[in-house]
Structure formats: structure tokens, C-alpha cells
Design an enzyme around this catalytic site. Structure first.
Site, PDB file in Angstrom:
ATOM      1  N   TYR A   1     -21.103   1.988  -6.651  1.00  0.00           N
ATOM      2  CA  TYR A   1     -20.223   1.105  -7.434  1.00  0.00           C
ATOM      3  C   TYR A   1     -18.794   1.655  -7.428  1.00  0.00           C
ATOM      4  O   TYR A   1     -17.827   0.922  -7.200  1.00  0.00           O
ATOM      5  CB  TYR A   1     -20.772   1.019  -8.860  1.00  0.00           C
TER       6      TYR A   1
ATOM      7  N   SER B   1     -12.412  -2.347 -11.521  1.00  0.00           N
ATOM      8  CA  SER B   1     -13.020  -1.766 -12.720  1.00  0.00           C
ATOM      9  C   SER B   1     -12.209  -0.535 -13.094  1.00  0.00           C
ATOM     10  O   SER B   1     -11.483   0.016 -12.253  1.00  0.00           O
ATOM     11  CB  SER B   1     -14.460  -1.345 -12.390  1.00  0.00           C
TER      12      SER B   1
HETATM   13  P1  NAD Z   1     -22.561 -10.506 -14.522  1.00  0.00           P
HETATM   14  O1  NAD Z   1     -23.854  -9.916 -14.074  1.00  0.00           O
HETATM   15  O2  NAD Z   1     -22.559 -11.448 -15.665  1.00  0.00           O
HETATM   16  O3  NAD Z   1     -21.813 -11.221 -13.317  1.00  0.00           O
HETATM   17  C1  NAD Z   1     -22.012 -10.879 -11.983  1.00  0.00           C
HETATM   18  C2  NAD Z   1     -22.045 -12.153 -11.204  1.00  0.00           C
HETATM   19  O4  NAD Z   1     -22.184 -11.827  -9.819  1.00  0.00           O
HETATM   20  C3  NAD Z   1     -23.231 -13.046 -11.589  1.00  0.00           C
HETATM   21  O5  NAD Z   1     -22.755 -14.356 -11.853  1.00  0.00           O
HETATM   22  C4  NAD Z   1     -24.130 -13.009 -10.368  1.00  0.00           C
HETATM   23  O6  NAD Z   1     -24.788 -14.235 -10.156  1.00  0.00           O
HETATM   24  C5  NAD Z   1     -23.115 -12.738  -9.280  1.00  0.00           C
HETATM   25  N1  NAD Z   1     -23.740 -12.180  -8.091  1.00  0.00           N
HETATM   26  C6  NAD Z   1     -24.495 -11.069  -7.980  1.00  0.00           C
HETATM   27  N2  NAD Z   1     -24.921 -10.932  -6.715  1.00  0.00           N
HETATM   28  C7  NAD Z   1     -24.420 -11.975  -6.015  1.00  0.00           C
HETATM   29  C8  NAD Z   1     -24.517 -12.389  -4.662  1.00  0.00           C
HETATM   30  N3  NAD Z   1     -25.237 -11.700  -3.775  1.00  0.00           N
HETATM   31  N4  NAD Z   1     -23.869 -13.519  -4.294  1.00  0.00           N
HETATM   32  C9  NAD Z   1     -23.161 -14.257  -5.194  1.00  0.00           C
HETATM   33  N5  NAD Z   1     -23.039 -13.897  -6.481  1.00  0.00           N
HETATM   34  C10 NAD Z   1     -23.660 -12.783  -6.884  1.00  0.00           C
HETATM   35  O7  NAD Z   1     -21.632  -9.256 -14.806  1.00  0.00           O
HETATM   36  P2  NAD Z   1     -20.058  -9.116 -15.087  1.00  0.00           P
HETATM   37  O8  NAD Z   1     -19.938  -7.925 -15.936  1.00  0.00           O
HETATM   38  O9  NAD Z   1     -19.464 -10.397 -15.529  1.00  0.00           O
HETATM   39  O10 NAD Z   1     -19.512  -8.714 -13.648  1.00  0.00           O
HETATM   40  C11 NAD Z   1     -18.486  -9.413 -12.979  1.00  0.00           C
HETATM   41  C12 NAD Z   1     -17.592  -8.421 -12.250  1.00  0.00           C
HETATM   42  O11 NAD Z   1     -16.891  -7.634 -13.211  1.00  0.00           O
HETATM   43  C13 NAD Z   1     -18.351  -7.446 -11.345  1.00  0.00           C
HETATM   44  O12 NAD Z   1     -17.640  -7.271 -10.130  1.00  0.00           O
HETATM   45  C14 NAD Z   1     -18.329  -6.173 -12.145  1.00  0.00           C
HETATM   46  O13 NAD Z   1     -18.408  -5.028 -11.347  1.00  0.00           O
HETATM   47  C15 NAD Z   1     -16.974  -6.289 -12.827  1.00  0.00           C
HETATM   48  N6  NAD Z   1     -16.811  -5.430 -14.009  1.00  0.00           N
HETATM   49  C16 NAD Z   1     -17.624  -5.578 -15.094  1.00  0.00           C
HETATM   50  C17 NAD Z   1     -17.437  -4.756 -16.181  1.00  0.00           C
HETATM   51  C18 NAD Z   1     -18.287  -4.880 -17.407  1.00  0.00           C
HETATM   52  O14 NAD Z   1     -18.213  -3.995 -18.272  1.00  0.00           O
HETATM   53  N7  NAD Z   1     -19.068  -5.923 -17.573  1.00  0.00           N
HETATM   54  C19 NAD Z   1     -16.435  -3.783 -16.171  1.00  0.00           C
HETATM   55  C20 NAD Z   1     -15.641  -3.662 -15.050  1.00  0.00           C
HETATM   56  C21 NAD Z   1     -15.821  -4.497 -13.974  1.00  0.00           C
END
Ligand code: NAD
Length: 263
Positions: free
Chosen positions: A156, A143
Site C-alpha cells: 500500500y 494517502s
Molecule cells: P472503500 O473500500 O469504501 O473504497 C474503495 C473502492 O475501490 C470501493 O468502491 C471498491 O469497490 C473499489 N475497488 C476495489 N477494487 C477495485 C477494482 N479492482 N476495480 C474497481 N474498483 C475497485 O474505501 P475508501 O477508504 O473510500 O478508499 C478509497 C481510496 O481512498 C483508496 O485509494 C484508499 O487507499 C484511499 N484512502 C483511504 C483512507 C481511509 O482512511 N479510508 C485514507 C487514505 C487514503
């Protein structure tokens, strides 16, 4: 481009993970989707993606909070295709926002387990196959918060900084082997997904603001382009990192953040 390669994307039934899984499937990879829920919807997401792309896409349940299930996910993917997992995308992640002195201990443990330790456990299980095959790509979804901090996100931000350290270490261990394997971290800025929707809802409540105000004044305050990063932009970066052209890019945090970390 990725025909015959098995790809595992953790936490991939929504958001960035699903976007990356789709992009890899479109390049011909056999894709394993994962979450912890194992619902009919989870399996339908896999069959829909298979129908759309023509790729072999399947769903494997595994709770990324549990070390044995992280390793089990890789073992099941290897067994399903009788081939190593050569593309591993560690994407599963959760968020919790609170002051350090009020941060719930169980949330700290869950975030460190899912956002950081799960990547160690999946990597540990996948690396022997990558070394034997002589080609691999590990992509850790960190991130902008892997490179910089904001208040109230201690777990985080600690996990995402750790993800970059793990990435650099793995890159050096691959390099020692003189194989065609790389490890990199993608560092997105804000992407409009379920994880961010939760934060928008919390901030609307905390500040009595409208959704639009929260997005402009809180969420995108530090993202200079003032727009969300598209899921497809992260998928495209993952595909590029899997290409031959990216062979010498390794051990790097790669920002896709609308200029956030340029500030
Ligand atoms: P999201 O909530 O759509 O996706 C997160 C996924 O992780 C979901 O599919 C959920 O089912 C899965 N998950 C959660 N706990 C779990 C577990 N115990 N076992 C298996 N799967 C599990 O959100 P996202 O934004 O797509 O996040 C995906 C990644 O991107 C994360 O690591 C997040 O930190 C990172 N990220 C997101 C952003 C943003 O702005 N959305 C920015 C930077 C980084």
C-alpha cells in the site's frame, strides 16, 4: 461550476470515491461511477445520486486490476457523452496488512495493480482528450501513507508513494503543453470507510481489544486531531482543485490528514 464536464471516479460506489462523485455531481459535472461488481445496487447508487443532484450520473463496470478495463472505462465514458473525460479521479484502492517476509505475492500484485497501475492506465487513456480540450483536472487519491510509512503495509505504501510520483510527472507533462490542466494528489488521513472497517476488525482480533480501544490506540494513534477525517472534506478538496482558483496548484500532494504528517 462544472457544467458540461465529464468526470470519472474509479472505485466510487462507496466511501471516499462516492463522496467525491457526489460533490462533483452537485457542481454540475456528468459523473461516471465505477466498481468491478456491476450489481443492481451499483446502478441504484448512480440513479439515486442523479435524482438527488439533477446531474447525469451513470455506472460503468471496470476492474481496475486489469489494464484493458481501465482504458475501457475511459473509452466508455467518452463514448457515452461524445466528449473527453476532463476530470479524472483515481480513487480505487484496497489494503492488506502483513510483514514483508509473509506478504502474499498475489496481494502485492493486486495492490500495485489497483492502487497504482490503474491510475497510469486511466490517465494514459484520458490525457489525449484533455490536451485537445485544453482544460483538465486529474486528482489521484494517495494517502498520508504516500508521504510517510507504517510497518506491515509495504504494498500500500509503495503504491501510494508511486501515486505521488505519477502525479508530479503528469503535472510537468501538462505544463509543457501550456494548457489549463493540473494533476494533484489528495493525501487523506484516516477516514471511516469500508477499507478502514476491515482494519479495525483485524486489529480487534489481533489485540483482543474493543472497537473503541482499536480506534483510539491503534487507528487514530498517529492522527493528532484524534478524529476521523470526514468524507465530505475530501469531496470539498476535489471540488476546489477543479475550480479556477486552483489553476496554479499542480504536481502537489495535498494533505487532508488531521495533522498526521505535521508530526
Ligand atoms: P472503500 O473500500 O469504501 O473504497 C474503495 C473502492 O475501490 C470501493 O468502491 C471498491 O469497490 C473499489 N475497488 C476495489 N477494487 C477495485 C477494482 N479492482 N476495480 C474497481 N474498483 C475497485 O474505501 P475508501 O477508504 O473510500 O478508499 C478509497 C481510496 O481512498 C483508496 O485509494 C484508499 O487507499 C484511499 N484512502 C483511504 C483512507 C481511509 O482512511 N479510508 C485514507 C487514505 C487514503
Amino acid at each position: 461550476m462544472l457544467d458540461g464536464k465529464t468526470a470519472v471516479v474509479t472505485g466510487s460506489t462507496s466511501g471516499i470515491g462516492l463522496g467525491i462523485a457526489g460533490a462533483l455531481a452537485r457542481e454540475g459535472a456528468r459523473v461516471v461511477l465505477n466498481s468491478f461488481s456491476d450489481t443492481a445496487d451499483d446502478h441504484k447508487i448512480a440513479s439515486d445520486l442523479a435524482a438527488e443532484t439533477g446531474a447525469d450520473v451513470r455506472y460503468v463496470r471496470g476492474d481496475m486490476a486489469k489494464p484493458a478495463e481501465c482504458a475501457g472505462l475511459i473509452e466508455q465514458a467518452i463514448a457515452a457523452h461524445d466528449a473527453p473525460v476532463q476530470i479524472l479521479v483515481n480513487n480505487a484502492g484496497i489494503q492488506h496488512v502483513a510483514k514483508i517476509e509473509e506478504f502474499p505475492l498475489d496481494k502485492w500484485d493486486a495492490i500495485i495493480a489497483i492502487n497504482l497501475s490503474s491510475a497510469f492506465h486511466t490517465i494514459r487513456a484520458a490525457v489525449p482528450g484533455i490536451k485537445q480540450a485544453g482544460w483538465g483536472r486529474v486528482i489521484n487519491i494517495a494517502s498520508a501513507h504516500g508521504l510517510t510509512a507504517s510497518p506491515y503495509k509495504s504494498a500500500y505504501i509503495s503504491a501510494k508513494h508511486g501515486m505521488i510520483g505519477l502525479t508530479r510527472t503528469l503535472a510537468l507533462e501538462f505544463a509543457e503543453e501550456r494548457i489549463l490542466a493540473t494533476a494533484n494528489a489528495i493525501c487523506p488521513g484516516y477516514v471511516e470507510t469500508l477499507l478502514v472497517e476491515g482494519q479495525i476488525a483485524d486489529q480487534m482480533k489481533a489485540h483482543g481489544m474493543s472497537r473503541e480501544e482499536v480506534i483510539e490506540k491503534v487507528i487514530l494513534a498517529r492522527q493528532p486531531t484524534k478524529r476521523f477525517v470526514a468524507v465530505d472534506a475530501i469531496g470539498a478538496m476535489a471540488v476546489f482543485l477543479c475550480s479556477d482558483a486552483a489553476q496554479e496548484i499542480t504536481g502537489q500532494p495535498l494533505s487532508v490528514d488531521g495533522g498526521w504528517t505535521a508530526l
